[in-house]
Design an enzyme around this catalytic site. Structure first.
Site, PDB file in Angstrom:
ATOM      1  N   PHE A 718       0.842  -1.196   0.000  1.00 18.52           N
ATOM      2  CA  PHE A 718       0.000   0.000   0.000  1.00 18.52           C
ATOM      3  C   PHE A 718       0.878   1.246   0.000  1.00 18.52           C
ATOM      4  O   PHE A 718       2.003   1.215   0.502  1.00 18.52           O
ATOM      5  CB  PHE A 718      -0.881   0.025   1.252  1.00 18.52           C
ATOM      6  CG  PHE A 718      -1.797  -1.155   1.381  1.00 18.52           C
ATOM      7  CD1 PHE A 718      -3.064  -1.123   0.822  1.00 18.52           C
ATOM      8  CD2 PHE A 718      -1.388  -2.299   2.061  1.00 18.52           C
ATOM      9  CE1 PHE A 718      -3.915  -2.209   0.941  1.00 18.52           C
ATOM     10  CE2 PHE A 718      -2.231  -3.383   2.179  1.00 18.52           C
ATOM     11  CZ  PHE A 718      -3.499  -3.349   1.614  1.00 18.52           C
ATOM     12  N   GLN A 726     -10.486   4.831  -1.209  1.00 20.82           N
ATOM     13  CA  GLN A 726     -10.852   3.413  -1.187  1.00 20.82           C
ATOM     14  C   GLN A 726      -9.579   2.560  -1.071  1.00 20.82           C
ATOM     15  O   GLN A 726      -8.650   2.681  -1.892  1.00 20.82           O
ATOM     16  CB  GLN A 726     -11.657   2.978  -2.425  1.00 20.82           C
ATOM     17  CG  GLN A 726     -12.443   1.691  -2.212  1.00 20.82           C
ATOM     18  CD  GLN A 726     -13.523   1.814  -1.123  1.00 20.82           C
ATOM     19  OE1 GLN A 726     -13.946   2.903  -0.780  1.00 20.82           O
ATOM     20  NE2 GLN A 726     -13.937   0.687  -0.555  1.00 20.82           N
ATOM     21  N   LEU A 727      -9.593   1.756  -0.059  1.00 18.94           N
ATOM     22  CA  LEU A 727      -8.432   0.915   0.209  1.00 18.94           C
ATOM     23  C   LEU A 727      -8.053   0.108  -1.027  1.00 18.94           C
ATOM     24  O   LEU A 727      -8.887  -0.620  -1.573  1.00 18.94           O
ATOM     25  CB  LEU A 727      -8.738  -0.040   1.367  1.00 18.94           C
ATOM     26  CG  LEU A 727      -7.616  -1.004   1.740  1.00 18.94           C
ATOM     27  CD1 LEU A 727      -6.467  -0.250   2.418  1.00 18.94           C
ATOM     28  CD2 LEU A 727      -8.131  -2.118   2.626  1.00 18.94           C
ATOM     29  N   HIS A 728      -6.837   0.243  -1.457  1.00 23.90           N
ATOM     30  CA  HIS A 728      -6.407  -0.515  -2.636  1.00 23.90           C
ATOM     31  C   HIS A 728      -4.982  -1.019  -2.455  1.00 23.90           C
ATOM     32  O   HIS A 728      -4.105  -0.295  -1.998  1.00 23.90           O
ATOM     33  CB  HIS A 728      -6.526   0.327  -3.912  1.00 23.90           C
ATOM     34  CG  HIS A 728      -5.793   1.621  -3.882  1.00 23.90           C
ATOM     35  ND1 HIS A 728      -6.256   2.744  -3.206  1.00 23.90           N
ATOM     36  CD2 HIS A 728      -4.624   2.008  -4.454  1.00 23.90           C
ATOM     37  CE1 HIS A 728      -5.415   3.740  -3.369  1.00 23.90           C
ATOM     38  NE2 HIS A 728      -4.396   3.322  -4.119  1.00 23.90           N
ATOM     39  N   LEU A 729      -4.807  -2.252  -2.824  1.00 25.80           N
ATOM     40  CA  LEU A 729      -3.505  -2.921  -2.725  1.00 25.80           C
ATOM     41  C   LEU A 729      -2.828  -2.865  -4.094  1.00 25.80           C
ATOM     42  O   LEU A 729      -3.401  -3.308  -5.096  1.00 25.80           O
ATOM     43  CB  LEU A 729      -3.709  -4.386  -2.290  1.00 25.80           C
ATOM     44  CG  LEU A 729      -2.473  -5.281  -2.295  1.00 25.80           C
ATOM     45  CD1 LEU A 729      -1.533  -4.891  -1.157  1.00 25.80           C
ATOM     46  CD2 LEU A 729      -2.886  -6.750  -2.170  1.00 25.80           C
TER      47      LEU A 729
END
Length: 818
Positions: A718, A726-729
């Site tokens: 991350f 928005q949580l994004h990997l």
DNA sequence: GTTCTAGAAC
DNA sequence: GTTCTAGAAC
């Protein structure tokens, strides 16, 4: 004995499986407490231990501070003196040997120990440990100084705060080792302390600090200066050590010793001299080491200056295959893993205490026992381990006990409900054999794929040999004395022998996990395995994330919180013997809640724990409210509406290609939960989601590699400060071959600590219940760092130059990763 | 996150 | 001429 706890996918269940197979395991239940399970004789013992106290490891290395240890006693000096009950030492068998090796330091240390530069070969004296090919290639690389630069006239004694060490009163002029002008102490068994670590890891600094702080005679032997102040041969070191040991001096052998075969030479010497060999492994992140090497100007071997950064990185990449980390199974009486300068400081203090009692006229053995009692627990059901009183091992007990106390203090949090240590108790094999419950295939493999095994044991009674007591999660790993192996058939021997078989092969270790420059902490022994092998399914018990919570400032809210249902109360409480089913009941009762509570997280109305830094604050900090920052959020809500190719979709995540890929393969796994706007929203309860994200990424990577042969290694992680809501990997190949990679920020957000590897995020969540955000100053620092090749570390003047370099850099082709 | 622009630096 | 940086706008 059948115990059923949790479900098949729970780590605790995995632990029970181990137990039932005659193994022992250590569980760490979030912040609340640790659970030690053993069945050395098929009588399962369960002990709830209070959560270890104290702040997480300092962030010295995270900040890339230079070497230079604080004077003994400054940094919590009193605290390391093992306050009674504060260190839940659990010892039972004397030599719980780690089964799993570290990753880590993650990243920075991986892969094979190939060539070293000429400077390293000569400078660090590992000439005999390197192949000609390696040495040659290193020299051709031009990274090191030429022979002429090795003419530094001063040996290891130089730079010792103005004091030029000379022969000590006790005959310290042992060959060309440098003594500290302190006489050998009558009756004090000398020990051989072997240092291991990259150039710049602080070995020589450690030596000077120890020599200054100790009250006994220490002779420092450094191959760089063994030849009249110039680099010499290993044989000269051996001769110097032999002479010094014969005189009764404790000795330090200062070489990189990344290679097990090189260490073996000195283990043999210790055996020959009938002294205990101990190891201090300075597993300081390569990035920090490289910085120190670049900055120093007084290295006798000439391993200094900017050009030698690459040497450090090369060695870091190579050391795994050469036998890193050092293990007690090699024959060391103990191994201390130092991941930070604070660790090294503590280790200095611990070793400075060696022989102090004897030097003061007291009884070393008595001091050992006293100290051991302080850190030990009760001994119910535990068999005394053969004490080696009167030996160097026994004499070293206070030292090790101090170290264990320090480790317990610095590592208050371990992986939530994850198994962090495995070892085979001595009696287990025999008992298992007697009952037909021997270990089954797969157990070792499971352990090998897990987090680094900390020294684990059950009980350390006062009558036991203190040196044998493993700490709960200690990084000090005990093993038999090199020169005085335990009696065949003894509990100690059994454990050691198995331990010797246990270290996984390099390829089994999680060293290939995403590398990182994350220099934080180190708590788990040896850098902790970053967990299960990359391909391991999410359902694998105890995902094996190393019990190495990041040392992040500001995360101390969990300190002192051993609550969460722990019956053990405060950290000062004594371990609760017995426990049995109750212990398991407590373990399973709201472990997550306990972890969350300890982390200070408060459930939101939506059930999502919010960061201490409020959501609005996070959004402001991360600038997540901008219209242009909503693209991923929209994609999460409406994947089909995204302009990007949807690579995967399920209820929890959406995977799409990055709209502006910074490498040939660059995708994003986006969490769909609207509450997860960024990494600031992550809590321990999201660990399963993150595991799922990892698995989705791994599945795609596997397909991608089939589609694009020759694809470089991938890394998952991350951005510390995301720009998109928005949580994004990030799932990105390490070729960084993309026209969209245009500027320094682009580069540094993937190649500095700005990039937070998934493994470390998992670890921090496991340990702390949430993530600590980097400061804006750090953010700017990371983004603005000079351009350096992520593989070899060489600085590049511009993005175009960097890109050209990457294409040609051989190190890129060898990058670790998925 | 991006693009575009202008000015500075090399 | 190329590259970097910073700011504005999106």
């Amino acid at each position: 004995m059948a115990l059923r706890v949790g479900n098949k996918s729970s780590p605790s269940c995995a632990a029970l499986t181990v137990l039932q197979q005659g193994e022992s395991a250590v569980l760490h239940n979030g912040d609340a407490f640790s659970l030690i399970c053993t069945r050395p004789d098929l009588a399962i013992q369960v002990h709830i231990l209070p959560a270890a106290q104290g702040p997480p490891a300092d962030a010295a290395t995270r900040e890339g501070t230079a070497a230079g240890y604080m004077p003994a006693g400054r940094e919590g000096g009193a605290a390391v003196a093992a306050p009674p009950g504060s260190a839940p030492s659990t010892s039972h068998n004397s030599s719980p040997e780690r089964v799993v090796a570290p990753t880590t330091q993650p990243s920075q240390q991986s892969s094979r120990h190939t060539e070293a530069s000429g400077s390293y070969v000569t400078g660090d004296g590992d000439l005999d440990g390197l192949s000609d090919e390696g040495a040659d290639s290193g020299r051709s690389g031009g990274a090191g100084p030429g022979p002429g630069s090795l003419a530094s006239p001063v040996s290891t004694g130089k730079g010792q705060r103005g004091k030029r060490r000379g022969p000590g009163a006790g005959g310290k002029d042992t060959a060309r080792g440098v003594g500290n002008n302190k006489p050998p102490v009558q009756g004090l068994p000398p020990v051989l302390l072997l240092f291991a670590g990259l150039p710049g890891s602080g070995k020589s600094t450690f030596s000077r600090s120890l020599q200054d702080a100790s009250t006994v005679s220490w002779v420092h032997v450094n191959q760089d200066a063994i030849n009249k102040g110039k680099p010499g041969k290993r044989e000269q070191c051996v001769a110097a050590l032999r002479a010094a040991l014969a005189e009764g001096s404790c000795c330090i052998i200062d070489r990189c010793h990344l290679d097990a075969s090189q260490r073996a030479t000195f283990l043999e010497l210790a055996a020959e001299c009938h002294v205990a060999a101990h190891c201090v492994a300075l597993a300081i992140p390569a990035q920090a080491c490289a910085g120190r090497v670049a900055a120093r100007t007084d290295h006798p071997g000439g391993v200094q200056g900017d050009n030698n950064r690459a040497v450090v990185f090369r060695m870091a990449k190579q050391q795994d295959s050469k036998g890193w980390p050092p293990t007690a199974a090699e024959g060391f009486t103990s191994v201390m893993d130092c991941f930070t300068d604070s660790d090294a400081n503590a280790a200095v203090r611990a070793w400075a205490a060696y022989g102090a009692a004897a030097a003061a006229g007291g009884s070393g053995a008595a001091a050992a026992l006293t100290t051991a009692t302080a850190v030990g627990g009760s001994s119910e059901g535990a068999k005394p381990v053969g004490a080696a009183q009167g030996t160097a091992e026994a004499q070293a007990a206070p030292t090790l006990a101090m170290w264990q106390a320090y480790v317990a203090k610095r590592k208050p949090l371990a992986a939530a409900t994850a198994i962090t240590a495995f070892f085979k108790p001595a009696a287990a094999k025999a008992a298992a054999g007697a009952t037909g419950t021997g270990a089954v295939p797969g157990v070792k493999a499971m352990a090998a794929g897990k987090a680094p095994a900390a020294s684990a044991a059950t009980e350390a009674g006062p009558q036991q040999a203190p040196a044998a007591g493993g700490s709960q999660v200690g990084a000090a790993r005990s093993a038999p004395m090199a020169g005085a192996k335990a009696e065949p058939g003894s509990a100690v021997t059994g454990a050691r022998q198995r331990g010797a078989e246990s270290p996984p092969a390099a390829e089994q270790r999680p060293a290939k996990r995403p590398a990182t420059a994350q220099p934080s902490v180190g708590v788990a022994p040896h850098g902790g395995g970053t967990g299960a092998p990359a391909g391991k399914g999410a359902g694998s018990p105890g995902s094996g994330h190393a019990a190495k919570p990041n040392a992040v400032p500001g995360s101390q809210q969990s300190q002192g919180n051993s609550g969460g249902g722990s019956a053990s109360g405060t950290g000062a409480a004594s371990p609760s013997p017995g426990g049995g089913a109750n212990a398991f009941a407590v373990l399973m009762k709201g472990s997550r809640q306990a972890a969350a509570a300890a982390a200070g997280a408060k459930p939101s109305p939506t059930g999502v724990a919010r960061a201490t830094l409020g959501g609005a604050d996070v959004d402001k900090r991360f600038k997540l409210d901008s219209p242009w920052a909503q693209a991923l959020r929209k994609a999460a809500q409406d994947p089909e509406g995204s302009q990007q190719q949807v690579l995967h979709k399920d209820e929890e995540v959406v995977m799409i290609m990055d709209a502006f890929p910074k490498a040939r393969s660059h995708a994003l796994v986006i969490a769909r939960d609207p509450a997860l706007r960024s990494i600031a929203d992550l809590r321990a309860e999201h660990l399963p989601l993150l595991e799922h994200m990892r698995q989705v990424a791994l599945d795609w990577i596997a397909k991608r590699k089939e589609q694009v042969p020759g694809t470089a290694a991938f890394k998952l992680g991350f951005h510390a400060v995301p720009s998109m809501c928005q949580l994004h990997l990030h799932v990105i190949s390490q070729d960084f071959d993309s026209p969209a990679l245009k500027n320094k920020k682009h580069w540094n957000t993937f190649t500095t600590e700005f990039f937070r590897p998934l493994d470390l995020v998992l670890r921090e969540l496991e340990g702390h219940g949430k993530l600590t955000l980097i400061s804006e100053a750090e953010e700017k620092r990371f983004e603005g760092q000079e351009l350096r090749c992520h593989a070899c570390g060489l600085a590049q003047k511009s993005i175009p130059a960097l890109k050209s370099h990457i294409v040609a850099c051989d190190a890129v082709k060898c990058l670790p990763g998925l």
